[in-house]
Write a protein that holds these residues in place. Structure first.
Motif, PDB file in Angstrom:
ATOM      1  N   UNK A  13       0.821  -1.216   0.000  1.00  0.00           N
ATOM      2  CA  UNK A  13       0.000   0.000   0.000  1.00  0.00           C
ATOM      3  C   UNK A  13       0.853   1.264   0.000  1.00  0.00           C
ATOM      4  N   UNK A  14       0.365   2.268  -0.677  1.00  0.00           N
ATOM      5  CA  UNK A  14       1.017   3.581  -0.683  1.00  0.00           C
ATOM      6  C   UNK A  14       1.126   4.079   0.754  1.00  0.00           C
ATOM      7  N   UNK A  15       2.274   4.593   1.119  1.00  0.00           N
ATOM      8  CA  UNK A  15       2.468   5.141   2.448  1.00  0.00           C
ATOM      9  C   UNK A  15       2.639   4.083   3.525  1.00  0.00           C
ATOM     10  N   UNK A  16       2.937   2.847   3.119  1.00  0.00           N
ATOM     11  CA  UNK A  16       3.121   1.760   4.086  1.00  0.00           C
ATOM     12  C   UNK A  16       4.159   2.162   5.130  1.00  0.00           C
ATOM     13  N   UNK A  17       3.782   2.116   6.397  1.00  0.00           N
ATOM     14  CA  UNK A  17       4.647   2.391   7.537  1.00  0.00           C
ATOM     15  C   UNK A  17       5.152   3.843   7.572  1.00  0.00           C
ATOM     16  N   UNK A  18       4.422   4.761   6.951  1.00  0.00           N
ATOM     17  CA  UNK A  18       4.888   6.147   6.840  1.00  0.00           C
ATOM     18  C   UNK A  18       5.000   6.853   8.190  1.00  0.00           C
ATOM     19  N   UNK A  19       4.151   6.507   9.150  1.00  0.00           N
ATOM     20  CA  UNK A  19       4.269   7.135  10.480  1.00  0.00           C
ATOM     21  C   UNK A  19       5.621   6.830  11.114  1.00  0.00           C
ATOM     22  N   UNK A  20       6.036   5.575  11.015  1.00  0.00           N
ATOM     23  CA  UNK A  20       7.330   5.205  11.568  1.00  0.00           C
ATOM     24  C   UNK A  20       8.460   5.916  10.817  1.00  0.00           C
ATOM     25  N   UNK A  21       8.343   5.990   9.516  1.00  0.00           N
ATOM     26  CA  UNK A  21       9.380   6.657   8.719  1.00  0.00           C
ATOM     27  C   UNK A  21       9.513   8.123   9.126  1.00  0.00           C
ATOM     28  N   UNK A  22       8.392   8.775   9.374  1.00  0.00           N
ATOM     29  CA  UNK A  22       8.422  10.175   9.830  1.00  0.00           C
ATOM     30  C   UNK A  22       9.102  10.274  11.191  1.00  0.00           C
ATOM     31  N   UNK A  23       8.804   9.345  12.083  1.00  0.00           N
ATOM     32  CA  UNK A  23       9.426   9.365  13.412  1.00  0.00           C
ATOM     33  C   UNK A  23      10.928   9.148  13.309  1.00  0.00           C
ATOM     34  N   UNK A  24      11.352   8.200  12.477  1.00  0.00           N
ATOM     35  CA  UNK A  24      12.782   7.937  12.306  1.00  0.00           C
ATOM     36  C   UNK A  24      13.480   9.199  11.807  1.00  0.00           C
ATOM     37  N   UNK A  25      12.907   9.825  10.797  1.00  0.00           N
ATOM     38  CA  UNK A  25      13.523  11.049  10.259  1.00  0.00           C
ATOM     39  C   UNK A  25      13.602  12.146  11.317  1.00  0.00           C
ATOM     40  N   UNK A  26      12.577  12.269  12.155  1.00  0.00           N
ATOM     41  CA  UNK A  26      12.586  13.274  13.225  1.00  0.00           C
ATOM     42  C   UNK A  26      13.658  12.945  14.268  1.00  0.00           C
ATOM     43  N   UNK A  27      13.786  11.675  14.633  1.00  0.00           N
ATOM     44  CA  UNK A  27      14.828  11.280  15.581  1.00  0.00           C
ATOM     45  C   UNK A  27      16.212  11.616  15.019  1.00  0.00           C
ATOM     46  N   UNK A  28      16.420  11.275  13.761  1.00  0.00           N
ATOM     47  CA  UNK A  28      17.720  11.540  13.140  1.00  0.00           C
ATOM     48  C   UNK A  28      18.005  13.040  13.063  1.00  0.00           C
ATOM     49  N   UNK A  29      16.984  13.829  12.724  1.00  0.00           N
ATOM     50  CA  UNK A  29      17.147  15.282  12.657  1.00  0.00           C
ATOM     51  C   UNK A  29      17.491  15.868  14.026  1.00  0.00           C
ATOM     52  N   UNK A  30      17.049  15.196  15.092  1.00  0.00           N
ATOM     53  CA  UNK A  30      17.342  15.644  16.454  1.00  0.00           C
ATOM     54  C   UNK A  30      18.682  15.103  16.950  1.00  0.00           C
ATOM     55  N   UNK A  31      19.424  14.422  16.082  1.00  0.00           N
ATOM     56  CA  UNK A  31      20.740  13.918  16.454  1.00  0.00           C
ATOM     57  C   UNK A  31      20.748  12.565  17.132  1.00  0.00           C
ATOM     58  N   UNK A  32      19.619  11.859  17.089  1.00  0.00           N
ATOM     59  CA  UNK A  32      19.536  10.539  17.721  1.00  0.00           C
ATOM     60  C   UNK A  32      19.823   9.455  16.683  1.00  0.00           C
ATOM     61  N   UNK A  33      20.140   8.270  17.168  1.00  0.00           N
ATOM     62  CA  UNK A  33      20.345   7.103  16.313  1.00  0.00           C
ATOM     63  C   UNK A  33      19.162   6.159  16.479  1.00  0.00           C
ATOM     64  N   UNK A  34      18.762   5.541  15.389  1.00  0.00           N
ATOM     65  CA  UNK A  34      17.701   4.537  15.428  1.00  0.00           C
ATOM     66  C   UNK A  34      18.228   3.317  14.685  1.00  0.00           C
ATOM     67  N   UNK A  35      18.288   2.217  15.388  1.00  0.00           N
ATOM     68  CA  UNK A  35      18.798   1.002  14.767  1.00  0.00           C
ATOM     69  C   UNK A  35      18.268  -0.229  15.449  1.00  0.00           C
ATOM     70  N   UNK A  36      18.407  -1.340  14.778  1.00  0.00           N
ATOM     71  CA  UNK A  36      17.969  -2.613  15.339  1.00  0.00           C
ATOM     72  C   UNK A  36      18.712  -3.744  14.659  1.00  0.00           C
ATOM     73  N   UNK A  37      18.704  -4.870  15.347  1.00  0.00           N
ATOM     74  CA  UNK A  37      19.178  -6.110  14.773  1.00  0.00           C
ATOM     75  C   UNK A  37      17.969  -7.018  14.690  1.00  0.00           C
ATOM     76  N   UNK A  38      17.672  -7.474  13.496  1.00  0.00           N
ATOM     77  CA  UNK A  38      16.542  -8.395  13.271  1.00  0.00           C
ATOM     78  C   UNK A  38      17.115  -9.795  13.214  1.00  0.00           C
ATOM     79  N   UNK A  39      16.778 -10.632  14.206  1.00  0.00           N
ATOM     80  CA  UNK A  39      17.259 -12.004  14.189  1.00  0.00           C
ATOM     81  C   UNK A  39      16.304 -12.864  13.371  1.00  0.00           C
ATOM     82  N   UNK A  40      16.871 -13.791  12.623  1.00  0.00           N
ATOM     83  CA  UNK A  40      16.086 -14.716  11.807  1.00  0.00           C
ATOM     84  C   UNK A  40      16.704 -16.105  11.892  1.00  0.00           C
TER      85      UNK A  40
END
Length: 150
Positions: free
Chosen positions: A24-51
């Motif tokens: 779908x168009x805009x899939x997960x867009x709220x999270x993407x906006x939050x990530x960009x805001x965190x990065x703009x504020x000088x924060x890091x956002x990361x994760x390790x996805x185990x499989x």
């Protein structure tokens, strides 16, 4: 977003993925906006996805629909394939905020997130060690894809 709504939206997106529908168009867009805001504020956002291979359906969905957009938004996501490895890591996924707050994630049997639970007085030394082990052995999505060709 309340967890029950997130779960319902996740189920609908998983249904679309199963049916071979386009993302779908805009899939997960709220999270993407939050990530960009965190990065703009000088924060890091990361994760390790185990499989573990073979991947379950929800992992395939995340790798196809979720993670690429999160990477494009600036999140640092690494893959730790535990198929042939044996590390002292917890059975539950967790979030670690500012090296001081731990939140455990609880999933349905199909892999979708059901709830989150903030831990009271967690053993931070242990969670920091788990984070460090995961980060030191994880690889980028593109490296993992090239290596496994899943």
């Amino acid at each position: 977003m309340p967890v029950h709504l997130q779960h319902e939206q996740g189920q609908e997106n998983l249904r679309l993925f199963r049916a071979g529908e386009p993302k779908p168009e805009g899939h997960n867009s709220r999270w993407h906006e939050r990530v960009r805001a965190f990065l703009a504020a000088g924060k890091n956002v990361g994760r390790v996805r185990t499989v573990r291979r073979p991947l379950n359906e929800y992992q395939r969905y995340q790798l196809a629909w979720g993670i690429p957009g999160n990477l494009d938004a600036g999140e640092d996501i690494r893959i730790l394939d535990l198929t042939d490895l044996d590390f002292d890591l917890p059975q539950r996924d967790f979030w670690l905020f500012d090296e001081s707050l731990v939140v455990e994630l609880c999933f349905d049997s199909d892999g979708t997130l059901v709830t989150r639970r903030q831990l009271e007085n967690p053993d931070l030394t242990r969670y920091l060690a788990w984070r460090d082990v995961a980060l030191s052995h994880a690889e980028t999505l593109s490296d993992w894809n090239a290596r496994t060709r899943h």
